[in-house]
Design an enzyme around this catalytic site. Structure first.
Site, PDB file in Angstrom:
ATOM      1  N   GLU A  52     -10.561   5.380  -6.506  1.00  0.00           N
ATOM      2  CA  GLU A  52     -10.305   6.603  -5.721  1.00  0.00           C
ATOM      3  C   GLU A  52     -10.841   7.780  -6.545  1.00  0.00           C
ATOM      4  O   GLU A  52     -11.780   8.451  -6.147  1.00  0.00           O
ATOM      5  CB  GLU A  52      -8.804   6.741  -5.438  1.00  0.00           C
ATOM      6  CG  GLU A  52      -8.434   7.989  -4.622  1.00  0.00           C
ATOM      7  CD  GLU A  52      -6.919   8.164  -4.436  1.00  0.00           C
ATOM      8  OE1 GLU A  52      -6.138   7.570  -5.213  1.00  0.00           O
ATOM      9  OE2 GLU A  52      -6.528   8.925  -3.524  1.00  0.00           O
ATOM     10  N   HIS A  79      -4.677   0.516  -5.954  1.00  0.00           N
ATOM     11  CA  HIS A  79      -5.572   1.646  -5.737  1.00  0.00           C
ATOM     12  C   HIS A  79      -6.610   1.576  -6.859  1.00  0.00           C
ATOM     13  O   HIS A  79      -6.237   1.494  -8.041  1.00  0.00           O
ATOM     14  CB  HIS A  79      -4.806   2.959  -5.841  1.00  0.00           C
ATOM     15  CG  HIS A  79      -3.950   3.282  -4.643  1.00  0.00           C
ATOM     16  ND1 HIS A  79      -3.031   2.421  -4.133  1.00  0.00           N
ATOM     17  CD2 HIS A  79      -3.895   4.402  -3.871  1.00  0.00           C
ATOM     18  CE1 HIS A  79      -2.444   2.982  -3.087  1.00  0.00           C
ATOM     19  NE2 HIS A  79      -2.941   4.195  -2.904  1.00  0.00           N
ATOM     20  N   HIS A  84      -3.142   0.979   4.840  1.00  0.00           N
ATOM     21  CA  HIS A  84      -2.952   1.834   3.653  1.00  0.00           C
ATOM     22  C   HIS A  84      -2.147   3.058   4.059  1.00  0.00           C
ATOM     23  O   HIS A  84      -2.703   4.033   4.562  1.00  0.00           O
ATOM     24  CB  HIS A  84      -4.319   2.231   3.071  1.00  0.00           C
ATOM     25  CG  HIS A  84      -4.243   2.974   1.771  1.00  0.00           C
ATOM     26  ND1 HIS A  84      -5.228   2.900   0.808  1.00  0.00           N
ATOM     27  CD2 HIS A  84      -3.304   3.807   1.259  1.00  0.00           C
ATOM     28  CE1 HIS A  84      -4.901   3.657  -0.222  1.00  0.00           C
ATOM     29  NE2 HIS A  84      -3.738   4.242   0.032  1.00  0.00           N
ATOM     30  N   HIS A 131       1.486   5.167   2.679  1.00  0.00           N
ATOM     31  CA  HIS A 131       2.669   5.321   1.820  1.00  0.00           C
ATOM     32  C   HIS A 131       3.780   5.920   2.671  1.00  0.00           C
ATOM     33  O   HIS A 131       3.615   7.037   3.190  1.00  0.00           O
ATOM     34  CB  HIS A 131       2.362   6.245   0.644  1.00  0.00           C
ATOM     35  CG  HIS A 131       1.211   5.780  -0.195  1.00  0.00           C
ATOM     36  ND1 HIS A 131       1.388   5.068  -1.362  1.00  0.00           N
ATOM     37  CD2 HIS A 131      -0.132   5.908  -0.023  1.00  0.00           C
ATOM     38  CE1 HIS A 131       0.194   4.793  -1.885  1.00  0.00           C
ATOM     39  NE2 HIS A 131      -0.738   5.284  -1.091  1.00  0.00           N
ATOM     40  N   ASP A 185      -3.203   6.953   4.611  1.00  0.00           N
ATOM     41  CA  ASP A 185      -2.698   7.192   3.253  1.00  0.00           C
ATOM     42  C   ASP A 185      -1.364   7.963   3.258  1.00  0.00           C
ATOM     43  O   ASP A 185      -0.315   7.344   3.161  1.00  0.00           O
ATOM     44  CB  ASP A 185      -3.765   7.924   2.413  1.00  0.00           C
ATOM     45  CG  ASP A 185      -3.622   7.692   0.918  1.00  0.00           C
ATOM     46  OD1 ASP A 185      -2.749   6.918   0.510  1.00  0.00           O
ATOM     47  OD2 ASP A 185      -4.403   8.288   0.146  1.00  0.00           O
ATOM     48  N   ASP A 186      -1.434   9.286   3.358  1.00  0.00           N
ATOM     49  CA  ASP A 186      -0.225  10.139   3.347  1.00  0.00           C
ATOM     50  C   ASP A 186      -0.351  11.169   4.471  1.00  0.00           C
ATOM     51  O   ASP A 186      -0.628  12.345   4.222  1.00  0.00           O
ATOM     52  CB  ASP A 186      -0.112  10.848   1.991  1.00  0.00           C
ATOM     53  CG  ASP A 186      -0.045   9.867   0.835  1.00  0.00           C
ATOM     54  OD1 ASP A 186       1.017   9.248   0.640  1.00  0.00           O
ATOM     55  OD2 ASP A 186      -1.079   9.681   0.157  1.00  0.00           O
TER      56      ASP A 186
END
Ligand code: ADE
Ligand code: ZN
Length: 340
Positions: free
Chosen positions: A201, A198, A18, A20, A279-280
């Site tokens: 969340e 997603h 996961h 991005h 994630d980020d």
């Protein structure tokens, strides 16, 4: 937590499921690309950018994340972004990645779909050659946009379909349930693509049910709020679906208010195949190993839980079984070196 468990975390082979790519844009690269492309950004320094990274929810973050992605213009920019990420996770002993990108964030600005995909896939090939990291690429639809726009994106993707493992669904969750995209996901499935979303969340357990029953997803991104519904947890366990959990993201976006109260251990105890992901990472304070180490410290994770999480990262991937088996065997070798 003992130093030995931190060493174990670093030594374990891992996959990241996961991530991005646009969320791995570090402020330094943002400035360099802004300069290279003659694009003005509303920050005077890297420090000022970092100071702006304080979020109270998902939307707060998304607003600044889409703005940051505006410096990505050329194929080389997408290559450099992807390469910088791979370099970071190679240092974390990451062996395989399944990464998201948001084509609509770029095509909306007039960047050609091919520019984005060619830059990213060239870097993924370079990353395999330089670091031995295998990869899959997942095209995400932005859920705050319409299903019609998602269909247009799927059409644009047609010449590059063999470059994608599947399609995902990201951006503002609440108010944009999975069912809004039922038809475009069915069309993607018909093209042989895997389906990801997603779900849970910020959105309620009902959105996770929809992702399962209406879309038929192959893996759940986040899934935290599934824990509010025990029948839903039973269903996810019975289906053997993987959850791509992102602890530092959850902390940054106030999905949890303290890493010590993160539900990861509960997920494992309920029999869910949970994994740790970043994630980020450029926005949430750390890459793969930082997520692993901070979560291990906060929850006092045990050796057995760490081994389960490492195994889950591969069994939850879409690598060929022979590759999964090879990675699992290496985990056992490392485990033997760090005997209980
Ligand atoms: N896009 C990038 N990161 C995201 C996240 N955590 N949730 C939804 N959309 C995203
Ligand atoms: Zn995400």
């Amino acid at each position: 937590m003992t130093d030995t468990l931190i060493e174990l975390v670093r030594a374990l082979p891992k996959a990241e499921l996961h991530l991005h790519l646009e969320g791995s844009l570090e402020p330094e690269l943002m400035f360099a690309l802004a300069q290279r492309n003659g694009i003005a950004i509303p920050f005077a320094s890297v420090e000022e950018v970092r100071a702006a990274y304080s979020f109270s929810n998902l939307q707060d973050f998304l607003d600044i994340y889409y703005q940051g992605a505006g410096v990505l213009v050329t194929e080389q920019d997408f290559h450099d972004l992807t390469m910088a990420y791979l370099e970071k996770v190679a240092a974390d002993n990451c062996r395989h990645v399944e990464v998201f990108f948001d084509p609509q964030t770029h095509t909306e600005r007039g960047i050609a779909f091919g520019t984005v995909v060619e830059g990213i896939t060239r870097a993924l090939a370079d990353g395999k050659a330089r670091f031995g990291i295998s990869s899959h690429l997942i095209l995400c639809f932005l859920r705050h946009l319409s299903e019609e726009e998602a269909f247009k994106t799927l059409e644009e993707a047609e010449p590059w379909l063999d470059r994608f493992l599947g399609v995902g669904l990201d951006s503002s969750e609440v108010g944009h349930p999975p069912a809004k995209f039922a038809r475009v996901f069915a069309a993607a499935r018909a093209k042989g693509l895997k389906l990801f979303a997603h779900a849970g969340e910020e959105g309620p357990p009902e959105y996770v049910w929809e992702a399962l029953d209406v879309i038929g997803i192959d893996r759940i991104d986040h899934g935290n709020r599934a824990l509010e519904d025990s029948a839903l947890v039973d269903r996810i366990v019975a289906d053997g679906l993987t959850l791509t959990v992102c602890p530092l993201s959850n902390l940054s976006l106030c999905v949890v208010h303290d890493l010590k109260s993160h539900p990861l251990r509960t997920m494992l105890a309920r029999g869910l195949r949970a994994t740790i992901n970043s994630d980020d990472p450029a926005y949430f304070g750390g890459y793969l190993n930082t997520n692993w180490v901070q979560t291990t410290q906060a929850l006092d994770l045990t050796r057995d839980e760490l081994l389960t999480l490492a195994r889950n990262s591969f069994t939850g991937s879409f690598l060929p079984q022979a590759d999964i088996d090879r990675h699992l065997a290496e985990i056992e070798t490392v485990a033997a070196r760090f005997a209980a």
